[in-house]
Write a protein that holds these residues in place. Structure first.
Motif, mmCIF file in Angstrom:
data_model
loop_
_atom_site.group_PDB
_atom_site.id
_atom_site.type_symbol
_atom_site.label_atom_id
_atom_site.label_comp_id
_atom_site.label_asym_id
_atom_site.label_seq_id
_atom_site.Cartn_x
_atom_site.Cartn_y
_atom_site.Cartn_z
ATOM 1 N N MET A 1 0.884 -1.169 -0.268
ATOM 2 C CA MET A 1 0.091 -0.114 -0.244
ATOM 3 C C MET A 1 0.932 1.294 0.168
ATOM 4 O O MET A 1 2.055 1.280 0.561
ATOM 5 N N VAL B 1 0.470 -4.189 3.597
ATOM 6 C CA VAL B 1 -1.129 -3.986 4.395
ATOM 7 C C VAL B 1 -1.172 -4.245 5.694
ATOM 8 O O VAL B 1 -0.791 -5.761 5.624
ATOM 9 N N ARG C 1 -10.116 0.246 4.781
ATOM 10 C CA ARG C 1 -9.427 0.791 3.776
ATOM 11 C C ARG C 1 -9.740 2.434 3.889
ATOM 12 O O ARG C 1 -10.913 2.917 4.095
ATOM 13 N N HIS D 1 -10.658 6.303 3.473
ATOM 14 C CA HIS D 1 -10.854 7.116 2.214
ATOM 15 C C HIS D 1 -10.505 8.622 2.369
ATOM 16 O O HIS D 1 -10.238 9.183 1.421
ATOM 17 N N GLY E 1 -12.904 5.540 6.934
ATOM 18 C CA GLY E 1 -12.574 4.352 6.121
ATOM 19 C C GLY E 1 -13.704 3.389 6.277
ATOM 20 O O GLY E 1 -14.541 3.609 7.162
ATOM 21 N N THR E 2 -13.598 2.245 5.465
ATOM 22 C CA THR E 2 -14.622 1.263 5.640
ATOM 23 C C THR E 2 -13.927 -0.159 6.035
ATOM 24 O O THR E 2 -12.475 -0.223 5.657
ATOM 25 N N GLU F 1 -12.418 -3.547 6.055
ATOM 26 C CA GLU F 1 -12.002 -4.382 5.060
ATOM 27 C C GLU F 1 -12.130 -5.843 5.606
ATOM 28 O O GLU F 1 -12.374 -6.692 5.019
ATOM 29 N N ARG G 1 -18.797 1.876 7.520
ATOM 30 C CA ARG G 1 -17.811 3.153 7.330
ATOM 31 C C ARG G 1 -17.681 3.630 8.848
ATOM 32 O O ARG G 1 -18.678 3.807 9.655
ATOM 33 N N GLU H 1 -3.066 3.894 2.500
ATOM 34 C CA GLU H 1 -4.340 3.524 1.974
ATOM 35 C C GLU H 1 -4.972 2.541 2.729
ATOM 36 O O GLU H 1 -6.365 2.019 2.504
ATOM 37 N N TYR H 2 -4.142 2.019 3.914
ATOM 38 C CA TYR H 2 -4.895 0.973 4.748
ATOM 39 C C TYR H 2 -4.330 1.349 6.049
ATOM 40 O O TYR H 2 -3.287 1.622 6.309
ATOM 41 N N ASN I 1 -8.172 6.718 -0.852
ATOM 42 C CA ASN I 1 -8.920 5.806 -1.838
ATOM 43 C C ASN I 1 -10.187 6.540 -1.890
ATOM 44 O O ASN I 1 -11.153 6.393 -1.032
#
Ligand SMILES: [Zn+2]
Ligand SMILES: [Zn+2]
Length: 330
Positions: free
Chosen positions: A1, A20, A31, A33, A64-65, A67, A81, A121-122, A328
């Motif tokens: 990532m 990650v 993840r 955002h 983020g959401t 994952e 979220r 990103e993560y 993201n």
């Protein structure tokens, strides 16, 4: 990532390619955002906060959401979220945790400081310190609620039921809190850097009854003042601006030295206090309140890899509202 990494204080962040992370049993993998940029990040980069993990992924206003979830993390489902704030871990057994003051926990760990944060990103986060984000907010607009909003809200509560409320420093936190204050019928007085006419106009536009330079006294005495600027000189200035019995709340995590001042400006039961961090209760209260008012956040977006540009804009006072990194985004 992809992540933005701080190798050592005093250096710009650099783009890095990291694995990650894998969630621990109580953690969720997110993840990312969007992630808000906070002045605290500058204090870490500048070495004014002296205990960062290194190398470090900054960022403590994460949207983020989910994952993936650790085996004992049951609060959220994949796809939910959530937001992750500055307070990232508490011990649950020190005298502060046991007395509803987990913001002061002796063993607290902070997101984007001792725990890798959201400039990536993560990220992984302890599920106990993840909060559902009200659906009314986009990722970008929600991010500033998580520090400017939450710690600002705690500071606002410490200011009591002041009718005449001053904000010293009209940045991210003040532009959020003025909306709550106006909603509750309070009169707001905004202090900016002397000569910053643009920001004074921004404050008036959001409902400040008066706006002026921090070198001036307000047209009438205040019942409380909150300092959202890291400048120790503002402490005696604010004490002079509050009436008898008034409260001055220092909301910043780091401040330049406070000059000596005559006792008479503290006399008559004026109170000077700081606010540190946040509790989960602050987060739950504020995130329930924000969409009801509704609080609108003014954001300026930067790509993740432009984090250093966002820092520059924040340092030079060019951000009206909040700077947010877009990570993201679909
Ligand atoms: Zn504790
Ligand atoms: Zn912050």
């Amino acid at each position: 990532m992809r992540a933005m990494i701080l190798d050592a204080p005093g250096q710009p962040l650099r783009v890095a390619d990291l694995p990650v992370p894998t969630p621990q049993p109580e953690q969720v993998l997110l993840r990312v955002h969007a992630c808000g940029v906070c002045r605290t990040d500058l204090h870490v980069v500048d070495g004014e906060l002296t205990q960062p993990k290194l190398p470090l992924v900054l960022g403590h206003q994460i949207i983020g959401t989910v994952e993936a979830t650790g085996e004992r993390a049951l609060a959220f489902a994949v796809g939910d979220r959530v937001g992750v704030p500055w307070l990232g871990h508490t011990c649950n057994h020190c005298r502060y945790c046991l007395s509803a003051r987990e913001n002061l926990c002796d063993y607290a760990q902070f997101t984007g400081y001792q725990i890798d944060g959201g400039y990536a990103e993560y990220t992984v986060a302890d599920e106990r310190f993840c909060f559902p984000i009200p659906q009314e907010y986009s990722d970008l607009q929600a991010a500033p609620l998580l520090c400017a909003g939450l710690i600002g809200y705690r500071s606002y509560k410490m200011a009591g039921d002041a009718e005449r409320l001053g904000f010293y420093g009209f940045g991210t936190a003040a532009h959020i809190l003025i909306q709550l204050a106006r909603h509750q019928g309070r009169r707001v007085f905004a202090f900016t850097r002397p000569g910053d006419i643009k920001r004074q106009e921004f404050a008036r536009h959001l409902g400040a009854e008066w706006a002026g330079g921090s070198d001036r006294l307000p047209p009438e005495s205040l019942d409380a003042a909150i300092l959202f600027a890291p400048t120790g000189n503002l402490v005696p200035a604010a004490l002079k601006a509050v009436a008898k019995g008034g409260v001055v709340v220092c909301a910043e995590i780091h401040m330049s030295d406070i000059p000596t001042f005559p006792y008479e400006i503290l006399w008559s039961e004026r109170v000077l206090r700081s606010v540190a961090n946040l509790t989960r209760k602050d987060a739950e209260e504020f995130l329930a309140l924000a969409p009801k008012i509704p609080i609108h956040t003014e954001v300026q977006a930067f790509p993740l890899t432009a984090a250093n540009d966002a820092f520059g804009a924040l340092r030079s006072g060019k951000i009206n509202g909040a700077a947010v990194l877009v990570v993201n985004h679909e």
